[in-house]
Motif scaffolding. Sequence first.
Motif, mmCIF file in Angstrom:
data_model
loop_
_atom_site.group_PDB
_atom_site.id
_atom_site.type_symbol
_atom_site.label_atom_id
_atom_site.label_comp_id
_atom_site.label_asym_id
_atom_site.label_seq_id
_atom_site.Cartn_x
_atom_site.Cartn_y
_atom_site.Cartn_z
ATOM 1 N N GLY A 1 14.891 20.083 -60.835
ATOM 2 C CA GLY A 1 15.649 21.501 -61.124
ATOM 3 C C GLY A 1 17.304 21.226 -61.249
ATOM 4 N N ARG A 2 17.728 22.475 -61.720
ATOM 5 C CA ARG A 2 19.076 22.377 -62.002
ATOM 6 C C ARG A 2 19.936 22.089 -60.729
ATOM 7 N N MET A 3 20.856 21.444 -60.648
ATOM 8 C CA MET A 3 21.617 20.796 -59.671
ATOM 9 C C MET A 3 22.533 21.887 -59.159
ATOM 10 N N VAL A 4 22.207 22.690 -58.122
ATOM 11 C CA VAL A 4 22.865 24.169 -58.010
ATOM 12 C C VAL A 4 22.715 24.007 -56.288
ATOM 13 N N GLU A 5 23.479 24.901 -55.583
ATOM 14 C CA GLU A 5 23.095 24.591 -54.079
ATOM 15 C C GLU A 5 22.013 25.010 -53.524
ATOM 16 N N TRP A 6 21.609 26.150 -54.169
ATOM 17 C CA TRP A 6 20.285 27.024 -53.386
ATOM 18 C C TRP A 6 18.934 25.996 -53.925
ATOM 19 N N LYS A 7 18.940 25.083 -54.823
ATOM 20 C CA LYS A 7 17.864 24.321 -55.101
ATOM 21 C C LYS A 7 17.421 23.300 -53.772
ATOM 22 N N GLY A 8 18.585 23.468 -52.953
ATOM 23 C CA GLY A 8 18.287 22.557 -51.747
ATOM 24 C C GLY A 8 18.089 20.948 -51.760
ATOM 25 N N PHE A 9 18.733 20.194 -52.804
ATOM 26 C CA PHE A 9 18.630 18.953 -52.775
ATOM 27 C C PHE A 9 19.212 18.193 -51.827
ATOM 28 N N ARG A 10 20.514 18.638 -51.391
ATOM 29 C CA ARG A 10 21.199 17.888 -50.209
ATOM 30 C C ARG A 10 20.273 17.875 -49.192
ATOM 31 N N THR A 11 19.598 18.922 -48.679
ATOM 32 C CA THR A 11 18.869 19.207 -47.288
ATOM 33 C C THR A 11 17.602 18.001 -47.747
ATOM 34 N N LEU A 12 17.173 18.209 -48.830
ATOM 35 C CA LEU A 12 15.991 17.302 -49.166
ATOM 36 C C LEU A 12 16.521 15.832 -48.940
ATOM 37 N N ILE A 13 17.756 15.331 -49.429
ATOM 38 C CA ILE A 13 18.291 14.061 -49.136
ATOM 39 C C ILE A 13 18.135 13.937 -47.591
ATOM 40 N N GLU A 14 18.707 14.748 -46.893
ATOM 41 C CA GLU A 14 18.870 14.609 -45.301
ATOM 42 C C GLU A 14 17.397 14.137 -44.726
ATOM 43 N N ALA A 15 16.633 15.198 -45.220
ATOM 44 C CA ALA A 15 15.228 15.054 -44.696
ATOM 45 C C ALA A 15 14.693 13.907 -44.943
ATOM 46 N N VAL A 16 14.582 13.185 -46.053
ATOM 47 C CA VAL A 16 14.071 12.087 -46.460
ATOM 48 C C VAL A 16 14.858 10.745 -45.765
ATOM 49 N N SER A 17 15.901 10.993 -45.543
ATOM 50 C CA SER A 17 16.945 9.954 -44.814
ATOM 51 C C SER A 17 16.361 9.813 -43.346
ATOM 52 N N GLN A 18 15.554 10.794 -42.593
ATOM 53 C CA GLN A 18 14.907 10.571 -41.439
ATOM 54 C C GLN A 18 13.756 9.827 -41.617
ATOM 55 N N LEU A 19 13.208 9.583 -42.761
ATOM 56 C CA LEU A 19 11.931 8.756 -42.627
ATOM 57 C C LEU A 19 12.305 7.219 -43.071
ATOM 58 N N GLN A 20 13.273 6.728 -42.348
ATOM 59 C CA GLN A 20 13.668 5.469 -42.662
ATOM 60 C C GLN A 20 12.411 4.323 -42.651
ATOM 61 N N ASP A 21 11.658 4.550 -41.657
ATOM 62 C CA ASP A 21 10.669 3.554 -41.455
ATOM 63 C C ASP A 21 9.436 3.714 -42.613
ATOM 64 N N GLN A 22 9.484 4.919 -43.186
ATOM 65 C CA GLN A 22 8.465 5.291 -44.239
ATOM 66 C C GLN A 22 8.804 4.592 -45.687
#
Length: 167
Positions: free
Chosen positions: A89-110
């Motif tokens: 998507g277009r890299m704008v705030e409402w696309k939620g990419f920063r939140t998505l990166i935080e979520a993926v960072s919680q899956l370190q062992d995966q």
Amino acid sequence: DDFIKNKKNVYHPRVRRMHRTQSAVAQNANWVIAQNQYLKQVIESWGVAHERIRVITNPFVAPKRPASKTELRKQLGVEPGAPISVSSGRMVEWKGFRTLIEAVSQLQDQNVQLYIAGDGPERQAIEYKIDECRMKKRVHLLGTLPKETYFSYVAAADLFILNTAYE
């Protein structure tokens, strides 16, 4: 929906002014194009006659898979065996990419790999979030891709994520 239906004028005067301007522009247009029936109803709520609103949906035709998932990953240089997620998507705030990166960072062992296709004004903030979360090896910003390459990433993925606050 709450904003659209709210008639109490509880919003900031600037927001109310923007809403009035939006409605006035649409009411004075010869035609208004809506992306779907829901948005057509929203535009009608602004006082636009339904005869002046045309719904034109975005058609999507999935391309035929050019290769197996394993072959695609090899062609794309994607880490073999790791779970692959794709977002775009277009890299704008409402696309939620920063939140998505935080979520993926919680899956370190995966060892989940995240590939993000697209570009836009929030790219620098997204790059900062990748650094902040220490995710440089697991989050890959692809930029704007040719359609065929983009669909190859989608076909190679285990999961497609649309984490937007708007669509």
